[in-house]
Scaffold this motif. Structure first.
Motif, PDB file in Angstrom:
ATOM      1  N   ARG A 327       0.818  -1.214   0.000  1.00  0.00           N
ATOM      2  CA  ARG A 327       0.000   0.000   0.000  1.00  0.00           C
ATOM      3  C   ARG A 327       0.854   1.267   0.000  1.00  0.00           C
ATOM      4  N   ASP A 328       2.072   1.191   0.571  1.00  0.00           N
ATOM      5  CA  ASP A 328       2.970   2.349   0.546  1.00  0.00           C
ATOM      6  C   ASP A 328       3.433   2.628  -0.883  1.00  0.00           C
ATOM      7  N   LEU A 329       3.769   1.554  -1.600  1.00  0.00           N
ATOM      8  CA  LEU A 329       4.217   1.717  -2.976  1.00  0.00           C
ATOM      9  C   LEU A 329       3.069   2.176  -3.870  1.00  0.00           C
ATOM     10  N   ALA A 330       1.882   1.655  -3.612  1.00  0.00           N
ATOM     11  CA  ALA A 330       0.716   2.063  -4.402  1.00  0.00           C
ATOM     12  C   ALA A 330       0.471   3.560  -4.263  1.00  0.00           C
ATOM     13  N   LYS A 331       0.623   4.062  -3.044  1.00  0.00           N
ATOM     14  CA  LYS A 331       0.456   5.489  -2.811  1.00  0.00           C
ATOM     15  C   LYS A 331       1.545   6.288  -3.507  1.00  0.00           C
ATOM     16  N   LEU A 332       2.762   5.707  -3.552  1.00  0.00           N
ATOM     17  CA  LEU A 332       3.898   6.384  -4.186  1.00  0.00           C
ATOM     18  C   LEU A 332       3.650   6.640  -5.660  1.00  0.00           C
ATOM     19  N   TYR A 335      -1.380   4.215  -7.655  1.00  0.00           N
ATOM     20  CA  TYR A 335      -2.191   3.048  -8.001  1.00  0.00           C
ATOM     21  C   TYR A 335      -2.995   2.609  -6.784  1.00  0.00           C
ATOM     22  N   THR A 336      -4.015   1.799  -7.028  1.00  0.00           N
ATOM     23  CA  THR A 336      -4.648   1.107  -5.913  1.00  0.00           C
ATOM     24  C   THR A 336      -3.728  -0.034  -5.505  1.00  0.00           C
ATOM     25  N   GLU A 337      -3.881  -0.509  -4.283  1.00  0.00           N
ATOM     26  CA  GLU A 337      -3.017  -1.579  -3.810  1.00  0.00           C
ATOM     27  C   GLU A 337      -3.214  -2.849  -4.638  1.00  0.00           C
ATOM     28  N   TYR A 338      -4.438  -3.150  -4.960  1.00  0.00           N
ATOM     29  CA  TYR A 338      -4.718  -4.362  -5.747  1.00  0.00           C
ATOM     30  C   TYR A 338      -4.058  -4.283  -7.120  1.00  0.00           C
ATOM     31  N   TYR A 339      -4.209  -3.142  -7.774  1.00  0.00           N
ATOM     32  CA  TYR A 339      -3.652  -2.992  -9.129  1.00  0.00           C
ATOM     33  C   TYR A 339      -2.128  -3.025  -9.085  1.00  0.00           C
ATOM     34  N   LEU A 340      -1.551  -2.390  -8.050  1.00  0.00           N
ATOM     35  CA  LEU A 340      -0.091  -2.356  -7.913  1.00  0.00           C
ATOM     36  C   LEU A 340       0.486  -3.759  -7.727  1.00  0.00           C
ATOM     37  N   THR A 341      -0.106  -4.538  -6.831  1.00  0.00           N
ATOM     38  CA  THR A 341       0.431  -5.873  -6.564  1.00  0.00           C
ATOM     39  C   THR A 341       0.336  -6.765  -7.808  1.00  0.00           C
ATOM     40  N   ARG A 342      -0.748  -6.615  -8.555  1.00  0.00           N
ATOM     41  CA  ARG A 342      -0.908  -7.430  -9.765  1.00  0.00           C
ATOM     42  C   ARG A 342       0.109  -7.023 -10.826  1.00  0.00           C
ATOM     43  N   ARG A 343       0.257  -5.736 -11.064  1.00  0.00           N
ATOM     44  CA  ARG A 343       1.218  -5.247 -12.064  1.00  0.00           C
ATOM     45  C   ARG A 343       2.650  -5.580 -11.656  1.00  0.00           C
ATOM     46  N   PHE A 344       2.960  -5.442 -10.379  1.00  0.00           N
ATOM     47  CA  PHE A 344       4.320  -5.690  -9.898  1.00  0.00           C
ATOM     48  C   PHE A 344       4.705  -7.152 -10.143  1.00  0.00           C
ATOM     49  N   LYS A 345       3.805  -8.069  -9.838  1.00  0.00           N
ATOM     50  CA  LYS A 345       4.082  -9.497 -10.025  1.00  0.00           C
ATOM     51  C   LYS A 345       4.194  -9.832 -11.518  1.00  0.00           C
TER      52      LYS A 345
END
Length: 411
Positions: A327-332, A335-345
């Protein structure tokens, strides 16, 4: 950082300097000097004030120091081609240079009368008469010899007395003066130097931008190539050339094309060779090291990564001591946390938590190689929460415990 002072602050500075002078008298016979912004001497406790004060001026050190003070507030060492050094630091008022404080002179290694006579070939001027040269040469034995590392610490102490700011060696340009005497390393000390060197080179191979702590630790362990020579400036150049050469090879091992690496290394070696004074050579090693690391880092960046994910990855690698959550990276990156984790992976092949853990373990390897920090201290520094959890994660990723890893490197 430029620190501006009020009248009350100046009173505190004078009190701190009095204590600082008393502490210096307990160790090396170091003198302190105070100049105004125009370079006029205001005070000194040196019994040879006229001779050494004129040396500071005639040999060009005062002029260079004033230029440094007008540009920034960092302490630095200024010196001559034959190894005579002064440490300088500055006080600013309303963002203008107000006072320049000086400690010295010192030699950081043994010099002979002939070394000094040879060194004078670099200097000319109406003030540098034959009789003045003879006076300075006759007094050289009264100048204390202070190892570079210790002189650096004295200068950092002076800076703290003036500003209340605590600096590391790597925060200053002090560490770039490679005129130190051959260190009296024992076998164990040389092994520490080797371990520290390996950690620095691994950071080049990894393109690890978060290298400051490791570089600072290395500077406090070793002073450069431990050879003695008649020309101390030549010794400084030798250290820079050797350091550049091994960093260049590490960059090639990290993926940098040999043609590009050797060309870049040659340019920095030429800069060192062209230097006529310590001031000119001082910035070369740190600039070179930073340049190689950044180039390797860029090469390792996956060109297929989107800008937001690349930014997240860089943030993780630059902040291994933080507890970083998705969630910290998503805010950075917005992105939303869900979208960030999916894109990151999708883009990196690892989850955010796995990538964070891997980055922390890479930093742990550097600390285990280059410092004497305990496993608990490293665990705390990297925010693992407990030594047991740190050891378990380390073992899962590397196949051995932190203690086993350190013992293997030291064997």
């Amino acid at each position: 950082m430029v620190i501006s002072m009020t009248n009350s602050s100046m009173i505190n500075i004078e009190q701190n300097l009095t204590l600082f002078q008393e502490l210096l008298c307990c160790g090396d016979n170091l003198y302190t000097w105070c100049y105004d912004a125009q370079g006029q001497l205001l005070s000194s406790n040196c019994p040879h004030e006229s001779l050494f004060g004129s040396a500071f001026s005639f040999l060009g050190c005062k002029e260079r120091a004033l230029i440094i003070g007008q540009k920034n507030g960092q302490p630095q060492a200024v010196g001559t081609s034959f190894g005579l050094l002064w440490g300088v630091d500055f006080v600013h008022r309303d963002h203008e240079l107000h006072r320049m404080y000086v400690i010295g002179p010192v030699f950081s290694h043994n010099v002979s009368r002939r070394d000094i006579e040879t060194g004078f070939r670099h200097y000319a001027g109406e003030e540098i008469t034959l009789s003045w040269k003879h006076r300075l040469i006759s007094a050289y034995e009264e100048v204390p010899i202070v190892q570079h590392i210790l002189f650096t610490r004295y200068l950092l102490m002076l800076h703290y007395c003036l500003t209340g700011e605590k600096l590391d060696a790597a925060d200053t340009a002090i560490q770039q003066s490679y005129a130190g005497a051959a260190p009296s390393d024992t076998g164990r000390d040389r092994h520490r130097v080797w371990m520290s060197e390996q950690a620095l080179l691994q950071m080049v191979r990894n393109g690890d931008l978060n290298y400051k702590d490791a570089l600072n630790d290395s500077l406090l362990i070793s002073e450069g190539v431990p050879v003695r020579g008649k020309d101390p400036l030549r010794q400084a150049k030798t250290s820079v050339i050797v350091f550049t050469s091994i960093v260049c090879r590490a960059a090639i091992e990290g993926g940098m094309p040999p043609e590009a690496a050797y060309s870049l290394g040659d340019s920095y070696i030429q800069s060192a060779e062209d230097a006529l004074t310590y001031d000119e050579i001082r910035a070369v090693p740190t600039l070179m090291y930073d340049d190689f690391i950044r180039r390797v880092h860029r090469l390792k960046q996956n060109p297929e990564l989107s800008a937001p994910i690349a930014r997240c990855r860089t943030y993780i690698e630059m902040h291994p001591g933080e507890k970083i959550r998705a969630r910290d990276l998503a805010k950075l990156v917005g992105y939303t946390e869900y979208y960030l984790t999916r894109r990151f992976k999708e883009e990196t092949g690892l989850s955010v938590s796995d990538y964070v853990q891997n980055a922390k373990i890479e930093r742990a390897k550097v600390l285990l190689r280059s410092t004497s920090l305990s496993v608990q201290e490293i665990s705390d520094q990297l925010s693992f929460g407990s030594r047991n959890y740190f050891s378990r994660v380390f073992s899962e990723i590397t196949g051995c415990t932190p203690t086993g890893f350190r013992e293997k490197r030291e064997s």
